[in-house]
Design a protein around this motif. Structure first.
Motif, PDB file in Angstrom:
ATOM      1  N   ASP A 148       0.869  -1.180   0.000  1.00  0.00           N
ATOM      2  CA  ASP A 148       0.000   0.000   0.000  1.00  0.00           C
ATOM      3  C   ASP A 148       0.903   1.226   0.000  1.00  0.00           C
ATOM      4  O   ASP A 148       2.111   1.110   0.228  1.00  0.00           O
ATOM      5  CB  ASP A 148      -0.910  -0.024   1.237  1.00  0.00           C
ATOM      6  CG  ASP A 148      -2.240   0.670   0.978  1.00  0.00           C
ATOM      7  OD1 ASP A 148      -2.334   1.460   0.012  1.00  0.00           O
ATOM      8  OD2 ASP A 148      -3.193   0.448   1.747  1.00  0.00           O
ATOM      9  N   ASP A 149       0.312   2.400  -0.264  1.00  0.00           N
ATOM     10  CA  ASP A 149       1.162   3.590  -0.231  1.00  0.00           C
ATOM     11  C   ASP A 149       1.405   4.056   1.200  1.00  0.00           C
ATOM     12  O   ASP A 149       2.503   4.465   1.547  1.00  0.00           O
ATOM     13  CB  ASP A 149       0.602   4.734  -1.111  1.00  0.00           C
ATOM     14  CG  ASP A 149      -0.794   5.158  -0.718  1.00  0.00           C
ATOM     15  OD1 ASP A 149      -1.490   4.409  -0.002  1.00  0.00           O
ATOM     16  OD2 ASP A 149      -1.223   6.260  -1.130  1.00  0.00           O
ATOM     17  N   SER A 180      -7.274  -0.320   6.940  1.00  0.00           N
ATOM     18  CA  SER A 180      -7.264  -1.059   5.666  1.00  0.00           C
ATOM     19  C   SER A 180      -6.413  -2.321   5.790  1.00  0.00           C
ATOM     20  O   SER A 180      -6.785  -3.385   5.288  1.00  0.00           O
ATOM     21  CB  SER A 180      -6.674  -0.207   4.537  1.00  0.00           C
ATOM     22  OG  SER A 180      -7.271   1.050   4.517  1.00  0.00           O
ATOM     23  N   SER A 192      -2.035   4.395   7.822  1.00  0.00           N
ATOM     24  CA  SER A 192      -2.367   5.528   8.684  1.00  0.00           C
ATOM     25  C   SER A 192      -2.952   4.971   9.983  1.00  0.00           C
ATOM     26  O   SER A 192      -2.227   4.741  10.956  1.00  0.00           O
ATOM     27  CB  SER A 192      -3.331   6.435   7.928  1.00  0.00           C
ATOM     28  OG  SER A 192      -3.595   7.585   8.664  1.00  0.00           O
ATOM     29  N   THR A 193      -4.247   4.677  10.016  1.00  0.00           N
ATOM     30  CA  THR A 193      -4.841   4.061  11.221  1.00  0.00           C
ATOM     31  C   THR A 193      -4.711   2.541  11.181  1.00  0.00           C
ATOM     32  O   THR A 193      -5.116   1.865  12.123  1.00  0.00           O
ATOM     33  CB  THR A 193      -6.333   4.397  11.322  1.00  0.00           C
ATOM     34  OG1 THR A 193      -7.015   3.805  10.198  1.00  0.00           O
ATOM     35  CG2 THR A 193      -6.584   5.888  11.331  1.00  0.00           C
ATOM     36  N   ALA A 194      -4.231   2.010  10.073  1.00  0.00           N
ATOM     37  CA  ALA A 194      -4.083   0.557   9.838  1.00  0.00           C
ATOM     38  C   ALA A 194      -5.423  -0.164   9.706  1.00  0.00           C
ATOM     39  O   ALA A 194      -5.465  -1.394   9.755  1.00  0.00           O
ATOM     40  CB  ALA A 194      -3.220  -0.104  10.919  1.00  0.00           C
TER      41      ALA A 194
HETATM   42  C1  R5P Z   1      -6.077   4.449   0.631  1.00  0.00           C
HETATM   43  O1  R5P Z   1      -6.527   4.822  -0.441  1.00  0.00           O
HETATM   44  C2  R5P Z   1      -4.634   4.286   0.877  1.00  0.00           C
HETATM   45  O2  R5P Z   1      -4.003   3.590  -0.159  1.00  0.00           O
HETATM   46  C3  R5P Z   1      -4.377   3.557   2.184  1.00  0.00           C
HETATM   47  O3  R5P Z   1      -4.963   2.284   2.117  1.00  0.00           O
HETATM   48  C4  R5P Z   1      -4.952   4.316   3.325  1.00  0.00           C
HETATM   49  O4  R5P Z   1      -4.430   5.604   3.310  1.00  0.00           O
HETATM   50  C5  R5P Z   1      -4.614   3.647   4.643  1.00  0.00           C
HETATM   51  O5  R5P Z   1      -5.317   4.278   5.667  1.00  0.00           O
HETATM   52  P1  R5P Z   1      -5.648   3.497   7.002  1.00  0.00           P
HETATM   53  O6  R5P Z   1      -4.347   2.898   7.473  1.00  0.00           O
HETATM   54  O7  R5P Z   1      -6.171   4.566   7.937  1.00  0.00           O
HETATM   55  O8  R5P Z   1      -6.674   2.449   6.708  1.00  0.00           O
END
Ligand code: R5P
Length: 327
Positions: A233-234, A241, A237-239
């Motif tokens: 993934d790029d 996803s 953030s909160t993990a």
């Molecule tokens: C979403 O479009 C990005 O590719 C990441 O999956 C996202 O930024 C991750 O965010 P988080 O860790 O809060 O789920």
């Protein structure tokens, strides 16, 4: 990646001699970049007054110089953005010949379109503020969407951390592996990652049930059963996803799960979520500083210091950056 294996001769270019300044957000990375260039960081004071106003003062003149400012936009996000803008203004007012802002992680990059009524496009606002403050160029790593480059009307270099991450997995030579992307929007980058490693791909698809935005099901497209899975993934953030993706690939019969991303932002519940998940290794780059609150025993950081150092060197000399990647 091709780096310049020679003593770095960075005599004055059309913009004068090179100087590197560090913002407060990632001093270790700034130090690494300066060391790669064979320089010491230029001195400055950064003071936060009791009224929270930020103040910068340079220890030396930058008049007629080619200046690089290193500032990543992690937490505290607003302070780091404000400090970056103030530092650019300070350098501009001291008559720097050219100012390049090196922003390994760009905050607000996810706010890149009006995807619902009555919302801002803050990534565009960020670009406008950086240009208005006086930056002449920018260098960044893996923007959330490549189109954000177009928000800047100054030249820039968007680099990627995926070469470093894929090199890591190439060295690990994990058997029977499959690359998995956490969402379909990332499919193209995921495919490039898989192609570089000569590995098959699978995707996790998020599907809405009915009209309820909150009700989603996740399905795996592709074969992960009895495979070791590398999720890319790029950013994390909160993990949230990653949590969903790890769970769904495990349910689908995955063996060991590795997680990799360029930006380990790790905010809110991220570390607790990641700690509880059955993940063998989490590999991120250090575009965001690996502070103690961003570390777990199964986490590894790969440095972007040499990559950024080489790009700064080439920008200073007016040499191709694409050449580093055989482009
Ligand atoms: C979403 O479009 C990005 O590719 C990441 O999956 C996202 O930024 C991750 O965010 P988080 O860790 O809060 O789920």
């Amino acid at each position: 990646m091709r780096v310049t294996n020679q003593t770095r001769d960075h005599g004055a270019n059309a913009y004068g001699g090179i100087k590197v300044f560090a913002g407060s957000s990632h001093p270790q990375l700034a130090e690494e970049i300066a060391t790669y260039l064979g320089l010491t960081l230029s001195g400055r004071d950064c003071i936060k007054f009791p009224n929270e106003n930020i103040f910068w003062r340079l220890h030396e003149s930058v008049r007629g110089q080619d200046v690089f400012l290193i500032q990543t936009l992690s937490s505290p996000v607003s302070d780091n953005i404000m400090e970056m803008l103030i530092a650019i203004d300070c350098l501009r007012r001291d008559s720097a010949a050219r100012i390049t802002v090196v922003m390994p992680y760009m905050a607000y990059a996810r706010s890149d379109k009006k995807d619902q009524p009555r919302v801002p496009i803050t990534a565009r606002l960020m670009a406008d503020m950086i240009v208005t403050a006086g930056a002449d160029r920018y260098i960044t790593v893996d923007l959330h969407a490549g189109q954000i480059q177009g928000f800047f009307n100054i030249p820039g270099d968007e680099l990627t951390g995926f070469h470093l991450l894929s090199d890591y997995f190439a060295d690990e030579a994990i058997e029977n592996a499959v690359i998995v992307t956490a969402d379909l929007g990332f499919a193209k980058k995921g495919r490039n990652f898989a192609a570089k490693l000569h590995l098959p791909m699978a995707f996790v698809e998020k599907r809405r049930i009915g009209n309820n935005a909150q009700s989603e099901i996740l399905t795996v497209i592709g074969d992960v059963e009895n495979h070791n899975v590398i999720i890319v993934d790029d950013e994390i953030s909160t993990a949230g996803s990653i949590e969903n993706t790890v769970k769904v690939v495990k349910e689908a019969g995955a063996l060991d799960v590795y997680v990799s991303a360029t930006h380990g932002v790790f905010v809110g519940p991220a570390l607790e979520r990641l700690r509880k998940l059955p993940i063998k290794e989490i590999i991120v780059t250090n575009t965001v500083a690996p502070t103690p609150d961003r570390l777990l025993p199964n986490m590894k950081y790969i440095s972007v210091g040499r990559l950024l150092g080489e790009v700064v060197y080439r920008v200073h000399l007016g040499r191709s950056v694409g050449e580093m990647f055989n482009e």
